[in-house]
Each structure stands twice: as C-alpha cells, then as structure tokens.
Design a protein around this motif. Sequence first.
Motif, mmCIF file in Angstrom:
data_model
loop_
_atom_site.group_PDB
_atom_site.id
_atom_site.type_symbol
_atom_site.label_atom_id
_atom_site.label_comp_id
_atom_site.label_asym_id
_atom_site.label_seq_id
_atom_site.Cartn_x
_atom_site.Cartn_y
_atom_site.Cartn_z
ATOM 1 N N THR A 764 0.825 -1.215 0.000
ATOM 2 C CA THR A 764 0.000 0.000 0.000
ATOM 3 C C THR A 764 0.862 1.269 0.000
ATOM 4 O O THR A 764 0.627 2.169 -0.804
ATOM 5 C CB THR A 764 -0.983 -0.018 1.197
ATOM 6 O OG1 THR A 764 -1.619 -1.282 1.202
ATOM 7 C CG2 THR A 764 -2.003 1.086 1.103
ATOM 8 N N ARG A 767 2.314 2.011 -3.397
ATOM 9 C CA ARG A 767 1.346 2.560 -4.355
ATOM 10 C C ARG A 767 0.969 3.992 -3.996
ATOM 11 O O ARG A 767 0.784 4.836 -4.863
ATOM 12 C CB ARG A 767 0.077 1.707 -4.361
ATOM 13 C CG ARG A 767 0.255 0.330 -4.950
ATOM 14 C CD ARG A 767 -1.114 -0.313 -5.161
ATOM 15 N NE ARG A 767 -0.991 -1.707 -5.570
ATOM 16 C CZ ARG A 767 -1.146 -2.738 -4.755
ATOM 17 N NH1 ARG A 767 -1.435 -2.536 -3.480
ATOM 18 N NH2 ARG A 767 -1.022 -3.974 -5.196
ATOM 19 N N GLU A 768 0.834 4.245 -2.693
ATOM 20 C CA GLU A 768 0.212 5.518 -2.297
ATOM 21 C C GLU A 768 1.173 6.565 -1.753
ATOM 22 O O GLU A 768 0.895 7.751 -1.851
ATOM 23 C CB GLU A 768 -0.879 5.234 -1.244
ATOM 24 C CG GLU A 768 -2.023 4.414 -1.826
ATOM 25 C CD GLU A 768 -3.030 3.997 -0.777
ATOM 26 O OE1 GLU A 768 -2.866 4.382 0.400
ATOM 27 O OE2 GLU A 768 -3.977 3.273 -1.147
ATOM 28 N N ARG A 769 2.253 6.127 -1.153
ATOM 29 C CA ARG A 769 3.095 7.133 -0.481
ATOM 30 C C ARG A 769 4.469 7.328 -1.114
ATOM 31 O O ARG A 769 5.187 8.252 -0.772
ATOM 32 C CB ARG A 769 3.286 6.729 0.991
ATOM 33 C CG ARG A 769 2.092 7.034 1.868
ATOM 34 C CD ARG A 769 2.499 7.096 3.332
ATOM 35 N NE ARG A 769 2.900 5.823 3.879
ATOM 36 C CZ ARG A 769 4.141 5.523 4.255
ATOM 37 N NH1 ARG A 769 5.124 6.411 4.113
ATOM 38 N NH2 ARG A 769 4.443 4.332 4.757
#
Length: 827
Positions: A764, A767-769
């Motif tokens: 996660t 992908r996001e940070r």
Amino acid sequence: MAANALTTSTPIKTPNPKVHSAAARRVAQPSHSTNADSSAASADFKSRFEAYNRLQAAAFAFGEKLPIPEIVAVGGQSDGKSSLLEALLGFRFNVREVEMGTRRPLVLQMVHDPASLEPRCRFQDEDSEEYGCPVVLGTAIADLIRSRTEAHLKKIGAAVSSKPIVMRAEYAHCPNLTIIDTPGFVLKAKKGEPENTPNEILSMVKSLASPPHRLLLFLQQSSVEWCSSLWLDSIKEIDPTFKRTIIVVSKFDNRLKEFSESWEVDRYLSASGYLGDNTHPFFVALPKDRGMVTNEEFRRQISQVDLDVLHHLRQNVKGGFNEEKFEPFIGFGCLRKFLECELQKRYKEAAPATLALLDQRCSEVSLELSRIEYKLQATSDISHLRKSAMLHAASICTHVGALIDGAADPAPEQWGKSTVEEQQESGFGSWPGVIAAVKPPNCNLRLYGGAAFERVMHEFRCATYSIECPPVSREKVANILLAHAGRGGGGGIVEAAAEIARAAARAWFAPILDTACERLAFVLRSLFDLAVERNRSHDSDYWQKNGDMDGYIGFHAALRRSYNSFVNGLSKHCKQLVRHHLDSVTSPYSQVCYEPDFLGGIGSGSNSYPRSNQIQSISYFLDLSESTGAQEEMDQENVPPKDQLNTTPGKKMESREALKESQMTIPETPSPDLPVDAVLGVRKKDNSHCLDIGGRKRQARTVTNGRISDATRNQNSSFVFGDIAKSGSSYIDICSLAAQHFARIREVLIERSVSSALNSGFLTPCRERLIVALGLELFAVTDENFMDMFVAPGAIDVLQNERKSLQKREKILQSCLNEFKNIARAL
Ligand SMILES: Nc1nc2c(ncn2[C@@H]2O[C@H](COP(=O)(O)OP(=O)(O)OP(=O)(O)O)[C@@H](O)[C@H]2O)c(=O)[nH]1
C-alpha cells in the motif's frame, strides 16, 4: 562506362571515328587553356571542384556520408596505381617502399593553382577537418604517409585500414581532380602479416568502390591477358557493366615490343571483346626510371614516354595502328584529360542532389545543436531542472506501481528472478529454524513485482508451517507446572502448555518474520531497475516532453538511494508491526488458544478466515510451472494435497484428526523415553509437519472446543502431584497441549495478522506514499542542496565539447551549402 566527358557524345561506348577524332583533339588540349571561352569554363570547373573539395574535407572530418563524385584507383599490387597518381600530380611525392605498399587509402585532392609554381601539400589532421602546414619535400611527404600508416595500423592492430589519409596538393601543373589510392589486391599475405590480409584488402576496396557516386579506375598491367586477369571478376562484382569503371592498361611500354603487325596492335587495343563493345581501356606507360629528378624533368619524361609510345606504334609496327579509333586512348595525357572532364561532368550532374542533401544535413545539424544548447541551458536553469527531475521521479513511481499491480514488461525472462536467485541475491538463502529447502509453487519461474511478492509470501507461510513445537525438557515442564499448582486453581496443565507454546512461538517465529520482511523488501528494491527500464522503453521521446535526464548521474543516484531507503523504512516498520502481532498473540492475556470458533473454524474449514484469505490461498497453489516431472516437483514444493485447497498448509492435522470433531484426544502415558517425534506423533513425511495426536493406547481425555473438559480438569491435581520424572503422563499431556497451542498461535498469527500486515505495510505505501516520500526527500530542499545532485563538471564539459564541434560542423556545412547555391545558379 558512359564516357561522354570528352564531348557531349559518348566516344567510348559508341565508337564513332569522327567523334573519336574530335575527342582526341580535345584530349590533347591542356586543362588550363588560355582561350577566353575555355577559361570561363575552366573557372566554372574550378569553383565547382573547389566546392566539392571543401565538402569532401568536411565529410571526411565529420564522418558525413555525402555522395560526392570521386575516383577510386583499384588494382593488383604493383600494378602502378601510386605511380599514376604521381604522374597526375606532376611531381614525385611518394618514395615508395616496395615491401610496404599502400596500406591505407590515400585521398589526393589535386587543386590546379597557376600561382603555385612549387607543389604545396598539406595533410588533413587525423581527427579533424583542419589541414596542417604545407609539406614541400617529396621525401617528407613519403615519410609522413609511412609514419601515419604505421602509427594507425599499430594503434588498431591490423595490417590494413580503411581510414584514409587525406592530402591536398595545390600546384600549377596538376589538374583539378580528386582520386583515392587504395591498397593493391594480393593473393597471399606477406610474411608476418595475418593470413586474412588479402581478404581484408579485397573487402575494404570493395566497400570503398561500392557507393554508386564513385568512379572506379581499374589498373591492370599490359603483360596480363584479359582472359587470365586476376581481378577483373572482382571489379565485375562491384560494377557488372563497367558503367562507372575506367579501365587502364598500365606499364604499356612492357608490351610494345611484342607487336610487329598492325592487326596485332589493333586486336590488342580492342581488348579482344573481353570488356564488351562499349568499354574501351586506356593504355598508359610512365617513366621507368625511379631516380631522383626535378619535377620539371619528371613531367618532361612523362610527356616523352607518351610520344615514344605513339612513335613506336607508328614506326616500329608494320602498318601502324588504327589511330582514328585508338589514339584518344593511348598515353597518360589522354587519360588525365578524360578523368578531369569526367569528374567535372559528374560534379555538375550531382550538384542539385548535393545541394538538397546539404540543405537537409544543415537543418539536422542545427537541430542537434539546439538540442545540445537546450541541455546545456537546462544544466543551469534550476526551475527547469526541478520540473524535469520531478516528472522523472513521478514516472519511475508510476512504473513501480504498475509492476506491483502486475505487468509483463520488461521481459520477465530477462529481468525476473527464480526463488533460488532471489534467495541468493537477497542474502537470505534459507528460513531460520527451517532445515528443509522451502520451494513454493512456481519457484523456477522468473517473476518480479507483485507476482514475486506473492510467491515470497507463500514461501514464508510454507516455512512457518514446517516448524514444529520444539521439545521441552521435563525440568521446564515441572517448573512451570508446579508453580501453577502452587498458585492453586485447576487450569495448571492448560496454562503450563500455553506458556510453553507462547515461548516457543516467540523464539521461532520472530526470526522468520524478520526474514520475510527482508525478502519482501528485496523484491521491492529490485523494482527500481525495472521501473527505469520501463521508463526508458515506454518514453523514448521522453526528453522532448520532459527534458532529458540522461547524464545526471548524481540525480539518478539520489533517486535510487531515496527509493531504497523508502523500501528499507517499510521493511523496518513491517518488522515492528509483525513483531507486535507476535507479541500480542503470544501474550499471557491472549485468548487465541481458547477461541471456540477458531478451533471450530479449523475443523470445518468454513468461517474462521476472511474470505479474501481463502481466495489468496487458492492463488498461491496455482502452479504455473511446466508439468514435466510434475509429481516429483510437486512433492518438493510444499504443495498441500487437493483436499486442502481452502486451508493453509498447517491445517491438515487439525482438520483430519483431533480437531475433526472440535475435540482432541490426548494419548495415555506413552513412554517418556520415546523420541519426542514419536511421542507427539509427528509425521515426518507430511510437508506441513503437522501433529497427529493419537497412539496405540488411547484414553478418552478430551478437550472440547479448546477447553479441557471438567473430567480432565478434575484430574489435573493428580497430574501435578504425581512424579513427573517417573510417570510420563503429565509431561506428555503438556507437550501435546503445547503443540496444539503452538499450532493455534501460528495459525492466528499468519492467517489473521501477518499476511495482511505485510501486504498493507509494504504494498500500500509503495502505491500511495512512494511519490510523496521521494518528492519530500529529493525536492523539498533548498536550491543549493537540490543542485548538489546536478553538479557534474565532466558531463558539462562533454556537452560543451559536443556543442563546439557541432557549431564548427554547422558553420562548415553552411558555407558548403552557400557555395553550392552559387554553383547551382551558374549551372
Ligand atoms: N615499366 C614500367 N614500370 C612502371 C610503370 N608504372 C609503374 N611502374 C613500376 O611499377 C612498380 C610498382 O608501381 P606502384 O605505382 O608502386 O604500384 P602500386 O599499384 O601503387 O602498388 P601498391 O600500392 O603496392 O598496390 C614501381 O617500381 C614502378 O616504377 C610503367 O608504366 N612502366
């Protein structure tokens, strides 16, 4: 060839006596005629010639491929090529070493300059378009040619080279002519030379002579009959119809004495039909005497030999020869005039195409120059650099995300890794505490990104399920059990077993969890190179849109460092997170061991795990390996049997035996001396290393829904106060229970907490940070710190040198273009 250079008609191809006479007369005229018309024409010729000469110099210096009309002299060794070049030049410049011969092409640009009463020869620098100082002495010229040849051949370690030596000669007694002397064909390599030298010479000459804009001047000695010519076939391979070949019969003086009758001469001069009706050779003899003579004397001798040949044919051959037909082709003077006119004609014909090509090259070089200037400017434009660098970093992050989500480019066969490769390269070859090799399904396939991550996750699960609850000494059991008894209460055995299981789980799973984090981090760190490769192949016109980041090594290093530290940070965080899960599941306050639905869930295989886990489990077992020898490989790869598709590898024991009916049977008093495996009923062959509770003598002592039954509990006190050292019963009971607890702890740890923690802890954030993290580290800095990544003095020097060379090239090509525009107007 279509030899209409002498007149507007074609005297050689279509022999017409009248035309030939006219041609012969014209051939006899000197090239620098004083006649007003011819001097105007001569001026045109000259300007055209000079324009081509300059263009040729630029082309050689910059490696430009321009179809400039040129004459290439080819033939066997010692057939007289260099002597012919000297004769054309009007002075002796090459004091030949017969042993050495020509080993590099010599481009001879002859410029007729009435003011140069002494020859002025200048050599073009080896790696630029500049010409050096004039070299006057013939011996000095020969020395220079020899030393350049030797130095270059030594440098490249070869016997011949196609890199030409370019010499420009300005002289009042030479024509406007450019000719390339080539190494002579040989049948056998000289002593000390590589065996394949003859082939190298042949292929080099062929490639020099192949461009259609080049004329071939093929020399063959007069003593050789056409039927036994060694090299005629090679010439035919280059120019099958002799469309652009001028044939010269050299050393004609050596043949003269063989003619006594006119028919003999005429038959010889007509080449006996070997060359076809339209091809007519020139017959040339040059002075034999190689002694040192003045330039004037040299030229006088050349003219004298021409006269002597004609005199011989007229006087010493009975009936003379067919002068009408053959005279324009006899003697060096005729050849020289023909070559000059032919080249001029070709220059004139090629001028429009050359102009168009020059125009195109000028625009291309200008474009190249503006690109370099843009790059150079960008090196000092911070905001531009920031923008380009951010776009580049964002693109890399996007590719990392795509690779995690599932991508098949770049080629997995080349960029992916098998499990063994991953283990070796990550430095984590085996799982701590697991002796047997753990082989997940698809371990031989080369995977990367999300697929490799999932495979490591499954390998991790296989590893954890292959660990048994370790044996515990009687002393330890006694210490724990007696202390519990001392505190009173009836749950002594259960508590003691739970305590043993918790300690074992902490000791055994903690290092495995750390290894899992390291292995997963390795998979993610490997994605950087793949993302860079994807970025390169997906965005070939990237620099045009976003600025070219090539060459900014400092920035690329910082980006890589930042990415790695991001992944390492995730790894550290995940280690803490899963350690926390381990701590909580092994805490004395944890109810894990006593959850009724948990045991029931295991037994029924229904509701104890989230649905997604079941789906994940199924995907783990999809074996995509090739099916040959599948059975053996399946056995090796820790793949559970089919009836376990909805469970994790360790569930087999619980579902089949003790937990089948939500209860487990504890064996009665097996011998304490039996090996622990036997005591615990561990079935070694079972890859899940599960425990099989039961034995030959069973007694119905049950644990229902995870809790020991009242009957059992009532007996606890008698276990406690019995002699643990002598009676094996309490000890075995506790060990069995501990094994059960250990399995439960593992089940809950892996299925409920760790899998999802690792997914959300690693994937996660990637992908996001990732993009924000990299952006903060690389770009949320002062300009000064930001520019530290772009300090590359070497790279800027390279760019500046490239710009300088392009500017020069642009200037020269532009001046050539202007010159050709003027020529085009005069055409
Ligand atoms: N008799 C006679 N000898 C000639 C004539 N032309 C050249 N030679 C001699 O032939 C020998 C070879 O001449 P080169 O001009 O070196 O031959 P080349 O083809 O350049 O030789 P490579 O460069 O080694 O291929 C020299 O000794 C010349 O003097 C000629 O017309 N008649």
